[in-house]
Design a protein around this motif. Sequence first.
Motif, PDB file in Angstrom:
ATOM      1  N   ALA A   1       0.865  -1.103   0.053  1.00 41.26           N
ATOM      2  CA  ALA A   1       0.110   0.076  -0.013  1.00 41.26           C
ATOM      3  C   ALA A   1       1.003   1.316  -0.014  1.00 41.26           C
ATOM      4  O   ALA A   1       1.920   1.388   0.893  1.00 41.26           O
ATOM      5  N   PHE A   2       0.582   2.182  -0.857  1.00 39.11           N
ATOM      6  CA  PHE A   2       1.490   3.353  -1.228  1.00 39.11           C
ATOM      7  C   PHE A   2       0.518   4.406  -0.953  1.00 39.11           C
ATOM      8  O   PHE A   2      -0.139   4.980  -1.747  1.00 39.11           O
ATOM      9  N   ALA A   3       0.749   5.243   0.361  1.00 37.24           N
ATOM     10  CA  ALA A   3      -0.140   6.469   0.512  1.00 37.24           C
ATOM     11  C   ALA A   3       0.647   7.587  -0.068  1.00 37.24           C
ATOM     12  O   ALA A   3       1.797   7.702   0.129  1.00 37.24           O
ATOM     13  N   GLY A   4      -0.317   8.213  -0.811  1.00 38.98           N
ATOM     14  CA  GLY A   4       0.462   9.531  -1.329  1.00 38.98           C
ATOM     15  C   GLY A   4      -0.858  10.303  -1.728  1.00 38.98           C
ATOM     16  O   GLY A   4      -1.532  10.687  -1.058  1.00 38.98           O
ATOM     17  N   ILE A   5      -0.436  11.166  -2.946  1.00 40.88           N
ATOM     18  CA  ILE A   5      -1.303  12.337  -3.280  1.00 40.88           C
ATOM     19  C   ILE A   5      -1.599  12.226  -4.727  1.00 40.88           C
ATOM     20  O   ILE A   5      -0.685  11.901  -5.467  1.00 40.88           O
ATOM     21  N   VAL A   6      -2.918  12.486  -5.174  1.00 37.54           N
ATOM     22  CA  VAL A   6      -3.117  12.242  -6.504  1.00 37.54           C
ATOM     23  C   VAL A   6      -2.434  13.596  -7.224  1.00 37.54           C
ATOM     24  O   VAL A   6      -2.793  14.530  -6.787  1.00 37.54           O
ATOM     25  N   THR A   7      -1.895  13.186  -8.351  1.00 32.87           N
ATOM     26  CA  THR A   7      -0.981  14.176  -9.173  1.00 32.87           C
ATOM     27  C   THR A   7      -1.775  14.410 -10.465  1.00 32.87           C
ATOM     28  O   THR A   7      -1.423  15.539 -11.076  1.00 32.87           O
ATOM     29  N   ALA A   8      -2.557  13.513 -10.882  1.00 32.29           N
ATOM     30  CA  ALA A   8      -3.227  13.478 -12.348  1.00 32.29           C
ATOM     31  C   ALA A   8      -4.510  12.747 -12.316  1.00 32.29           C
ATOM     32  O   ALA A   8      -4.331  11.798 -11.743  1.00 32.29           O
ATOM     33  N   VAL A   9      -5.472  13.144 -13.007  1.00 33.41           N
ATOM     34  CA  VAL A   9      -6.537  12.376 -13.376  1.00 33.41           C
ATOM     35  C   VAL A   9      -6.755  12.785 -14.622  1.00 33.41           C
ATOM     36  O   VAL A   9      -7.195  13.929 -15.235  1.00 33.41           O
ATOM     37  N   LYS A  10      -6.943  11.720 -15.504  1.00 29.74           N
ATOM     38  CA  LYS A  10      -7.095  11.719 -17.236  1.00 29.74           C
ATOM     39  C   LYS A  10      -8.620  10.992 -17.040  1.00 29.74           C
ATOM     40  O   LYS A  10      -8.569   9.709 -17.125  1.00 29.74           O
ATOM     41  N   LEU A  11      -9.579  11.816 -17.439  1.00 26.50           N
ATOM     42  CA  LEU A  11     -10.928  10.988 -17.695  1.00 26.50           C
ATOM     43  C   LEU A  11     -11.329  10.863 -19.302  1.00 26.50           C
ATOM     44  O   LEU A  11     -11.276  11.838 -19.928  1.00 26.50           O
ATOM     45  N   GLY A  12     -11.741   9.565 -19.491  1.00 28.55           N
ATOM     46  CA  GLY A  12     -12.104   9.089 -21.244  1.00 28.55           C
ATOM     47  C   GLY A  12     -13.631   9.070 -20.835  1.00 28.55           C
ATOM     48  O   GLY A  12     -14.214   9.348 -20.042  1.00 28.55           O
ATOM     49  N   ASP A  13     -14.183   8.725 -21.846  1.00 30.58           N
ATOM     50  CA  ASP A  13     -15.625   8.313 -22.023  1.00 30.58           C
ATOM     51  C   ASP A  13     -16.010   7.165 -20.881  1.00 30.58           C
ATOM     52  O   ASP A  13     -16.968   7.471 -20.299  1.00 30.58           O
ATOM     53  N   VAL A  14     -15.231   6.331 -21.116  1.00 26.47           N
ATOM     54  CA  VAL A  14     -15.415   5.011 -20.326  1.00 26.47           C
ATOM     55  C   VAL A  14     -14.357   4.997 -19.097  1.00 26.47           C
ATOM     56  O   VAL A  14     -14.601   4.402 -18.027  1.00 26.47           O
ATOM     57  N   ALA A  15     -13.132   4.856 -19.724  1.00 29.51           N
ATOM     58  CA  ALA A  15     -11.894   4.524 -18.791  1.00 29.51           C
ATOM     59  C   ALA A  15     -11.404   5.893 -18.176  1.00 29.51           C
ATOM     60  O   ALA A  15     -11.719   6.972 -18.563  1.00 29.51           O
ATOM     61  N   ALA A  16     -10.391   5.754 -17.103  1.00 29.49           N
ATOM     62  CA  ALA A  16      -9.804   6.813 -16.645  1.00 29.49           C
ATOM     63  C   ALA A  16      -8.326   6.446 -16.243  1.00 29.49           C
ATOM     64  O   ALA A  16      -8.028   5.422 -16.046  1.00 29.49           O
ATOM     65  N   GLN A  17      -7.432   7.450 -16.065  1.00 29.28           N
ATOM     66  CA  GLN A  17      -6.110   7.116 -15.479  1.00 29.28           C
ATOM     67  C   GLN A  17      -5.818   8.112 -14.390  1.00 29.28           C
ATOM     68  O   GLN A  17      -6.128   9.335 -14.535  1.00 29.28           O
ATOM     69  N   VAL A  18      -5.531   7.487 -13.288  1.00 31.14           N
ATOM     70  CA  VAL A  18      -5.181   8.164 -12.201  1.00 31.14           C
ATOM     71  C   VAL A  18      -3.701   7.970 -11.607  1.00 31.14           C
ATOM     72  O   VAL A  18      -3.095   6.806 -11.646  1.00 31.14           O
ATOM     73  N   GLU A  19      -2.830   9.096 -11.507  1.00 29.48           N
ATOM     74  CA  GLU A  19      -1.424   9.008 -11.082  1.00 29.48           C
ATOM     75  C   GLU A  19      -1.443   9.460  -9.811  1.00 29.48           C
ATOM     76  O   GLU A  19      -2.045  10.539  -9.198  1.00 29.48           O
ATOM     77  N   VAL A  20      -0.680   8.556  -8.889  1.00 29.85           N
ATOM     78  CA  VAL A  20      -0.310   8.742  -7.435  1.00 29.85           C
ATOM     79  C   VAL A  20       1.230   9.140  -7.155  1.00 29.85           C
ATOM     80  O   VAL A  20       1.825   8.076  -7.430  1.00 29.85           O
ATOM     81  N   GLN A  21       1.480  10.140  -6.432  1.00 32.02           N
ATOM     82  CA  GLN A  21       2.762  10.416  -6.071  1.00 32.02           C
ATOM     83  C   GLN A  21       2.948  10.011  -4.654  1.00 32.02           C
ATOM     84  O   GLN A  21       2.405  10.606  -3.675  1.00 32.02           O
ATOM     85  N   ALA A  22       3.742   8.503  -4.433  1.00 38.48           N
ATOM     86  CA  ALA A  22       4.092   8.353  -2.943  1.00 38.48           C
ATOM     87  C   ALA A  22       5.235   8.414  -2.536  1.00 38.48           C
ATOM     88  O   ALA A  22       6.163   7.483  -2.762  1.00 38.48           O
TER      89      ALA A  22
END
Length: 131
Positions: free
Chosen positions: A71-92
Amino acid sequence: MQSYTIGQAARLLGVSADTARRWADAGRVATHRDDSGRRLIDGRDLAALSVEVARNSATEDEVPYTTARNAFAGIVTAVKLGDVAAQVEVQAGPHRLVSLLTREAVEELGLEVGMRATARVKSTNVHIDRT
């Protein structure tokens, strides 16, 4: 927008509160005060600083930071939303984790840049928990 105390920011950055305070005093990250007089850092500013710190501090000689049960506790640095899918980046700390998940999951969790999150890694899957 979520804000973080100096102590919370330090934990997310993997540094001491004194170091985080010195960085704020030096203007490396902007702070503001709440009604109680505590110094706070806006989540977006902390996210940007966490990416900068990770880039500048990562060396091949360092032992990577890991936590129990991957488990890597961190902070969300990017959220990219598509029509159905998404990409989330976390810096831990020095680790950048990327999770591909449904847009619906991101919206249900209310994930946005600057929020605390925990990335859980199992095999080749990265799961994001809002914390």
